[in-house]
Scaffold this active site. Structure first.
Site, mmCIF file in Angstrom:
data_model
loop_
_atom_site.group_PDB
_atom_site.id
_atom_site.type_symbol
_atom_site.label_atom_id
_atom_site.label_comp_id
_atom_site.label_asym_id
_atom_site.label_seq_id
_atom_site.Cartn_x
_atom_site.Cartn_y
_atom_site.Cartn_z
ATOM 1 N N ARG A 72 -9.919 -10.693 -3.936
ATOM 2 C CA ARG A 72 -9.835 -9.245 -4.163
ATOM 3 C C ARG A 72 -10.176 -8.864 -5.605
ATOM 4 N NH1 ARG A 72 -7.525 -7.370 0.614
ATOM 5 N NH2 ARG A 72 -6.064 -8.861 1.460
ATOM 6 N N HIS B 104 -15.428 -5.940 -1.625
ATOM 7 C CA HIS B 104 -15.599 -7.300 -2.115
ATOM 8 C C HIS B 104 -16.917 -7.939 -1.692
ATOM 9 C CE1 HIS B 104 -11.505 -6.503 -3.123
ATOM 10 N NE2 HIS B 104 -11.164 -6.359 -1.848
ATOM 11 N N TYR C 46 0.799 -1.234 0.000
ATOM 12 C CA TYR C 46 0.000 0.000 0.000
ATOM 13 C C TYR C 46 0.831 1.285 0.000
ATOM 14 C CZ TYR C 46 -3.731 -3.263 1.131
ATOM 15 O OH TYR C 46 -4.631 -4.307 1.092
ATOM 16 N N ASN D 189 -12.516 4.515 -2.187
ATOM 17 C CA ASN D 189 -11.749 3.298 -1.980
ATOM 18 C C ASN D 189 -12.464 2.571 -0.845
ATOM 19 O OD1 ASN D 189 -10.059 1.240 -1.284
ATOM 20 N ND2 ASN D 189 -8.188 2.464 -1.315
ATOM 21 N N HIS E 171 -8.293 1.845 -5.847
ATOM 22 C CA HIS E 171 -7.545 0.986 -4.920
ATOM 23 C C HIS E 171 -6.070 1.325 -5.009
ATOM 24 C CE1 HIS E 171 -10.982 -1.444 -3.947
ATOM 25 N NE2 HIS E 171 -11.287 -1.435 -5.240
#
Ligand code: DQA
Length: 151
Positions: A115, A84, A27, A78, A104
């Site tokens: 994902r 999901h 990330y 986001n 994302h």
């Protein structure tokens, strides 16, 4: 000061407050505060009105979407892990009838199988994935330049 009529609600879902600390190889190293400051600066330079919120609560995200029904002209979201499976979040996004861009930080399509499925993608204009915090700025740029009249 906003110079265009575009007003964007930017939402970060669960665990995104941990950005810069959690799984930095996935990330990135920037904190959410740093990402938000980049987003605000980009919005200002594009003349876009912006409001940004992070919440770990699905209900707070849904309430915020409802509350911005008349202020916002678009939503950049986001949804984190809610992406999901949260039909409630998807329904909230549909209910306000605003264009949505899903963002994302990571490339969700290059990760675990679970994902790869998003319940938000089918009701979004498009997805921006894998570009870290720059993805939010790409989404704002798309809203300004997109040739369909969506905002
Ligand atoms: C994420 C991807 C999701 O699968 C995950 O649950 C997150 C972050 C991303 O920005 O890459 O929390 O939305």
């Amino acid at each position: 000061m906003a110079t265009s009529s575009i007003k964007v609600l930017v939402l970060h879902g669960p665990n995104l407050n941990m950005t810069g600390f959690r799984e930095t190889d996935v990330y990135g190293k920037k904190s959410l505060e740093e990402l938000d400051s980049d987003i605000s600066a980009a919005a200002e330079s594009m003349g876009i009105g912006i409001r940004i919120l992070q919440s770990n609560s699905e209900g707070v995200l849904i309430d915020t979407i409802h509350e911005h029904r008349t202020w916002a002209t678009a939503i950049v979201i986001n949804p984190g892990g809610l992406t999901h499976y949260s039909i409630a979040l998807r329904d909230a996004l549909v209910s306000v009838r605003l264009p949505v861009i899903e963002v994302h930080l990571s490339n969700v399509h290059a990760r675990e199988e679970f994902r790869r499925h998003s319940v938000v993608a089918p009701i979004s204009i498009g997805q921006v994935v894998g570009f870290g915090g720059y993805g939010y700025i790409m989404a704002l740029t798309a809203l300004v330049n997109f040739d369909k009249e969506v905002v």
